[in-house]
Design an enzyme around this catalytic site. Structure first.
Site, PDB file in Angstrom:
ATOM      1  CG  ASP A 134      -0.344  -0.484   2.490  1.00 23.81           C
ATOM      2  OD1 ASP A 134       0.898  -0.473   2.579  1.00 23.81           O
ATOM      3  OD2 ASP A 134      -1.076  -0.868   3.410  1.00 23.81           O
ATOM      4  CG  ASN A 151      -9.289  -1.371  11.383  1.00 17.99           C
ATOM      5  OD1 ASN A 151      -8.306  -2.014  11.038  1.00 17.99           O
ATOM      6  ND2 ASN A 151      -9.765  -0.362  10.668  1.00 17.99           N
ATOM      7  CG  HIS A 159      -6.177  -2.216   8.399  1.00 20.48           C
ATOM      8  ND1 HIS A 159      -6.312  -0.864   8.643  1.00 20.48           N
ATOM      9  CD2 HIS A 159      -4.865  -2.496   8.628  1.00 20.48           C
ATOM     10  CE1 HIS A 159      -5.154  -0.359   8.988  1.00 20.48           C
ATOM     11  NE2 HIS A 159      -4.253  -1.330   8.990  1.00 20.48           N
ATOM     12  CD  GLU A 191      -9.056   0.931   7.097  1.00 21.91           C
ATOM     13  OE1 GLU A 191      -8.914   0.015   7.925  1.00 21.91           O
ATOM     14  OE2 GLU A 191      -8.654   2.099   7.304  1.00 21.91           O
TER      15      GLU A 191
HETATM   16  C1  GLP Z   1      -0.842   0.211   8.572  1.00 23.15           C
HETATM   17  C2  GLP Z   1      -0.556  -0.520   7.233  1.00 23.15           C
HETATM   18  C3  GLP Z   1      -0.670  -2.004   7.386  1.00 23.15           C
HETATM   19  C4  GLP Z   1       0.014  -2.411   8.672  1.00 23.15           C
HETATM   20  C5  GLP Z   1      -0.790  -1.903   9.838  1.00 23.15           C
HETATM   21  C6  GLP Z   1      -0.144  -2.147  11.190  1.00 23.15           C
HETATM   22  O1  GLP Z   1      -1.828   1.156   8.478  1.00 23.15           O
HETATM   23  N1  GLP Z   1      -1.341  -0.111   6.127  1.00 23.15           N
HETATM   24  O2  GLP Z   1      -0.115  -2.658   6.254  1.00 23.15           O
HETATM   25  O3  GLP Z   1       0.091  -3.805   8.756  1.00 23.15           O
HETATM   26  O4  GLP Z   1      -1.229  -0.575   9.664  1.00 23.15           O
HETATM   27  O5  GLP Z   1       0.898  -1.263  11.452  1.00 23.15           O
HETATM   28  P1  GLP Z   1       1.962  -1.504  12.595  1.00 23.15           P
HETATM   29  O6  GLP Z   1       2.809  -2.644  12.153  1.00 23.15           O
HETATM   30  O7  GLP Z   1       2.752  -0.237  12.680  1.00 23.15           O
HETATM   31  O8  GLP Z   1       1.189  -1.816  13.830  1.00 23.15           O
END
Ligand code: GLP
Length: 223
Positions: free
Chosen positions: A63, A124, A126, A131
């Protein structure tokens, strides 16, 4: 699917070693890569594997924010350069962008499909920026980020108003098409959602729950 608990160090070591072994034994490996704090340890380990030739490996990131310059220090392109791409030479690395998001799934398919996909999970449920409410067969697209995600990600920005509200995300279809998936969750605040995703109902409300239908998904949790 079951949750394997281990130290962050061991989880990162295991996943990075499995990626290295794949790259050593197979030509033309395709990796699906995630951003966020979770995979940083995996990228640190990979970055030290100077004896492995990643020159025939292609990467597709999950992403990217919409409307953020790739040189901005919160862009996912900047993040990947900092943590991985400046240390290892891949043949090519791709992100979903304004120019290519419409063809991103085809690009993945034409490259042979993703061999190994690394995933984190949002609080959440995702995965990437799919989402809650995302369709199991969704393609790469532009999405509106939920308030929850904007709030979670605001920790990296000076103000919550600076957090982009839209993103390009690989769809669930290409993610589910990966041959092997590693889902990693770090921290007690992720425990509940991880358990729901792994042991609860398979539902669009928790996109990570679709991974229960994947034939080769390993799930790791570290406190
Ligand atoms: C972000 C990314 C995800 C990621 C998630 C968790 O928004 N788009 O790909 O896995 O949130 O992030 P973190 O690893 O910093 O907890």
């Amino acid at each position: 699917m079951r949750i394997r608990s281990n130290t962050y160090e061991k989880v990162c070591h295991l996943i990075a070693s499995n990626i290295r072994d794949k790259v050593k034994h197979q030509s033309h490996v395709v990796l699906g890569l995630a951003t966020g704090s979770t995979p940083i340890g995996i990228y640190e380990k990979l970055s030290k594997m100077k004896n492995t030739n990643f020159g025939d490996t292609i990467t597709f990131n999950l992403d990217e924010y919409v409307g953020i310059d790739k040189h901005h220090d919160q862009s996912y392109q900047y993040f990947m350069n900092k943590h991985l791409f400046s240390n290892l030479n891949f043949r090519k690395h791709y992100f979903p962008t304004e120019e290519n998001w419409n063809e991103y799934d085809l690009m993945i398919k034409n490259s042979g499909g993703i061999d190994i996909q690394i995933l984190g999970i949002g609080t959440n449920g995702h995965i990437a920026f799919n989402e809650p409410g995302s369709n199991r067969y969704s393609s790469t697209r532009i999405v509106d980020l939920t308030e929850n995600t904007i709030k979670d990600n605001s920790r990296f920005f000076d103000n919550i108003e600076d957090v982009p509200t839209k993103a390009y995300t690989m769809g669930l279809s290409s993610i589910m098409g990966a041959e092997k998936i590693y889902l990693v969750a770090v921290g007690k605040h992720k425990k509940e959602i991880l358990e729901e995703a792994v042991h609860g109902n398979i539902t669009e409300d928790i996109p990570a729950s679709f991974l229960q239908e994947h034939p080769n998904c390993e799930v790791y949790y570290s406190e």
